[in-house]
Design an enzyme around this catalytic site. Structure first.
Site, PDB file in Angstrom:
ATOM      1  N   SER A 111     -30.839   3.048  53.348  1.00 11.63           N
ATOM      2  CA  SER A 111     -31.434   1.847  52.764  1.00 11.63           C
ATOM      3  C   SER A 111     -32.894   1.643  53.159  1.00 11.63           C
ATOM      4  CB  SER A 111     -30.627   0.612  53.175  1.00 11.63           C
ATOM      5  OG  SER A 111     -29.312   0.690  52.686  1.00 11.63           O
ATOM      6  N   THR A 174     -32.821  -3.242  54.431  1.00 13.71           N
ATOM      7  CA  THR A 174     -33.288  -3.620  53.095  1.00 13.71           C
ATOM      8  C   THR A 174     -34.222  -4.821  53.116  1.00 13.71           C
ATOM      9  OG1 THR A 174     -31.297  -2.657  52.104  1.00 13.71           O
ATOM     10  CG2 THR A 174     -32.563  -4.190  50.751  1.00 13.71           C
ATOM     11  N   GLU A 346     -30.970  -9.731  48.368  1.00 18.69           N
ATOM     12  CA  GLU A 346     -30.067  -8.618  48.636  1.00 18.69           C
ATOM     13  C   GLU A 346     -28.638  -9.103  48.847  1.00 18.69           C
ATOM     14  OE1 GLU A 346     -29.083  -5.057  51.837  1.00 18.69           O
ATOM     15  OE2 GLU A 346     -29.776  -7.025  52.495  1.00 18.69           O
ATOM     16  N   ASP A 351     -22.295  -3.034  50.579  1.00 22.30           N
ATOM     17  CA  ASP A 351     -22.428  -1.792  51.339  1.00 22.30           C
ATOM     18  C   ASP A 351     -21.491  -1.763  52.535  1.00 22.30           C
ATOM     19  OD1 ASP A 351     -24.156   0.659  52.138  1.00 22.30           O
ATOM     20  OD2 ASP A 351     -24.378  -0.650  53.889  1.00 22.30           O
ATOM     21  N   ASP A 392     -29.743   0.180  45.994  1.00 22.99           N
ATOM     22  CA  ASP A 392     -30.554   1.123  46.757  1.00 22.99           C
ATOM     23  C   ASP A 392     -29.929   2.512  46.768  1.00 22.99           C
ATOM     24  OD1 ASP A 392     -28.457   0.107  48.214  1.00 22.99           O
ATOM     25  OD2 ASP A 392     -29.614  -0.311  50.020  1.00 22.99           O
ATOM     26  N   HIS A 393     -28.608   2.552  46.676  1.00 17.33           N
ATOM     27  CA  HIS A 393     -27.879   3.826  46.680  1.00 17.33           C
ATOM     28  C   HIS A 393     -26.441   3.529  46.290  1.00 17.33           C
ATOM     29  CE1 HIS A 393     -25.976   2.380  50.334  1.00 17.33           C
ATOM     30  NE2 HIS A 393     -27.186   2.114  50.818  1.00 17.33           N
ATOM     31  N   HIS A 488     -22.741   6.886  52.294  1.00 16.98           N
ATOM     32  CA  HIS A 488     -23.441   6.724  51.018  1.00 16.98           C
ATOM     33  C   HIS A 488     -23.190   7.957  50.155  1.00 16.98           C
ATOM     34  CE1 HIS A 488     -26.669   4.054  53.190  1.00 16.98           C
ATOM     35  NE2 HIS A 488     -25.452   3.517  53.181  1.00 16.98           N
TER      36      HIS A 488
END
Length: 526
Positions: A111, A174, A346, A351, A392-393, A488
């Site tokens: 991140s 983040t 965010e 996550d 972000d992913h 991730h």
């Protein structure tokens, strides 16, 4: 011009029904057919403006495409629908693209590097914040001269109001990438920097301190610049702002000593001294009491560490606002500035639930992000506000098997034409969603804290789920590769946009393009 003219002709023919004469009536009357036709006409009628007054960037941390799909289905099923035909709020936005997420040094990203790309316009390494790829992770001195400027900093310089919201710690990778410069994402406060063993790190400022000193740091970097500081900061992470002394514990401290700082600094007090007209809050009551019309600055730290998962929010000791509520309040404060605002939001705990292997926790936080986006749409004007929603992913989260339509997305696979769960080659049922690696199976009943999974070691392989309620809050999906935490993934994620300059997001783009979209819309760099 030729393409545009042809599009208008086609739209005219579609609306007049002339082409329908060549297509069977049963086909043209089909719901899916009509919806597709209406969508094309809608896109042809869209207006394309460029200049924005406001920009709101939403980041669903770990919100890959499979997460969007599963959340969309769960959202519909929680409303009593089949689920597949629905949309999350931002999936209705007119423009979207795929985004490549790799870091300069990593095929599967983290991140810190991904948010640095989105907020600063260039790719960087994994694990470093607000700096370019020439920085060596953990090397304090290497940051000098390699700092990059962010969209929020540029917005401050342009006189816009600014804000940062996160359900994670506000010093986490983040949100930190929006305001901080650090050779290591883990340097959230001075106690994380191991200065005794690495005395050279004393030359670097920890992330929490950088947030408090944001205004003076920015002014020192750019001579002649005069800014008034970030107007809205909301998230978790109080421990990084308080001294390691129980005297400074907050009303809902979880640890016997809440603060982590070993330099005796109370950054909350320092913020209050810098902004005497500002409001510091720690609970829902304080949040509800904010007068958005008169409040100049808000500093809200709702938890010692991360804020609660959405599934667990009602269990918070002092109460926490939802992401949608924080979004609405922030906009109400920021839009007092006639010049406009830039706001980053965010949803950090999507996550974390994925890392814990708890799909339901991740999907419920994704649904809450969708509500927050809708709150932003309702509170702004599409003509002057660009709203961007991205991730972000992604994560190694999959949707598989051959379940029939309407089958519970968190349930066991039940095939088309059947009423009983399908069985794998080992004779046991299996779930639609799962993980390629991680902690693996947990049956924690109605436990809403996804992190409870970490109380036991990783468990790979199959389990007989015949008598297990896989839709329960505390069910954690099976995994193939046992790891201390799910990882991730490296595939592309999506970006969705509406408002001025939104049409510039098309195709497959590098993650750093998002900054340039924001820059174009707000005219940050001329």
């Amino acid at each position: 011009m030729i393409k545009q003219g042809l599009s208008l002709v086609i739209a005219s023919l579609l609306s007049s029904g002339a082409l329908a004469q060549t297509v069977p009536a049963k086909q043209t009357s089909n719901t899916w057919y009509k919806q597709g036709q209406e969508k094309i006409i809608e896109k042809l009628q869209q207006q394309r403006s460029v200049k924005a007054k406001n920009v709101i960037l939403f980041v669903g941390d770990g919100m890959g495409v499979s997460t969007l799909t599963a959340a969309r289905i769960l959202d519909g099923q929680l409303k009593g629908e089949m689920g597949e035909e629905g949309y999350l709020s931002f999936e209705k936005f007119p423009y979207s693209a795929l985004v490549k997420t790799y870091n300069v040094d990593a095929q599967t990203p983290d991140s810190a590097g991904t948010m640095t790309a989105m907020i600063s316009g260039l790719k960087s390494d994994a694990g470093v914040i607000g700096v370019n790829e020439d920085v060596v992770r953990g090397n304090c001195a290497s940051t000098k001269g390699n700092e990059v400027v962010t969209a929020l900093e540029l917005a401050e310089i342009r006189g816009l109001s600014t804000g940062i919201i996160s359900t994670a710690r506000i010093t986490h990778a983040t949100p930190a990438a929006v305001y901080a410069k650090s050779a290591d994402r883990n340097w959230e406060d001075i106690s994380d920097m191991s200065i005794t063993e690495n005395p050279e790190r004393a030359e670097c400022e920890d992330i929490a301190s950088q947030l408090i000193n944001f205004e003076s740091n920015l002014e020192s970097r750019f001579k002649g610049v005069d800014v008034n500081g970030i107007e809205v900061v909301m998230g978790g992470g109080r421990r990084h702002f308080l001294p390691k002394d129980a005297t400074f514990n907050s009303i809902d401290a979880v640890s016997s000593i809440e603060g982590d700082r070993t330099d005796d600094r109370n950054l909350v007090t320092e913020w209050q001294e810098k902004y005497p007209e500002g409001t510091y809050i720690v609970d829902k009551a304080g949040f509800d009491s904010i007068d958005a019309d008169s409040t100049k600055q808000v500093f809200a730290l709702f938890n010692e560490s991360h804020m609660q998962y959405e599934a667990d929010r009602e269990n918070d000791i002092a109460g926490e606002p939802s992401l949608a509520e924080m979004t609405s309040k922030a906009i109400d404060v920021l839009d007092n500035n006639e010049k406009g605002f830039f706001l980053t939001i965010e949803s950090g705990r999507i996550d974390h639930a994925h890392h814990a292997g708890n799909a339901k926790g991740a999907l419920l936080d994704t649904i809450e992000l969708s509500k927050a986006v809708q709150a932003a749409v309702d509170a702004t004007n599409e003509e002057d506000t660009l709203i961007i929603v991205t991730a972000d992913h992604s994560h190694v989260f999959t949707i598989a098997g051959y379940p029939k339509r309407g089958n519970p997305i968190l349930g066991k696979v039940v095939a088309v034409g059947s009423e009983e769960p399908s069985l794998a080659s080992d004779g046991m049922p299996y779930t639609t969603v799962g993980y390629a690696n991680g902690l693996g199976y947990r049956d924690l009943g109605n436990e809403t804290d996804s992190d409870a999974a970490y109380s036991e070691g990783a468990m790979a392989g199959r389990v007989d789920l015949s008598a297990v309620d896989t839709t329960a809050n505390g069910f954690h999906q099976e995994t193939t590769v046992p790891l201390g935490s799910e990882t991730h993934a490296g595939e592309d994620i999506s970006v969705h946009a509406i408002g001025p300059s939104a049409h510039l997001i098309q195709g497959t783009v590098e993650q750093s393009v998002i900054f340039h979209l924001i820059n174009r819309a707000l005219g940050l760099v001329e």
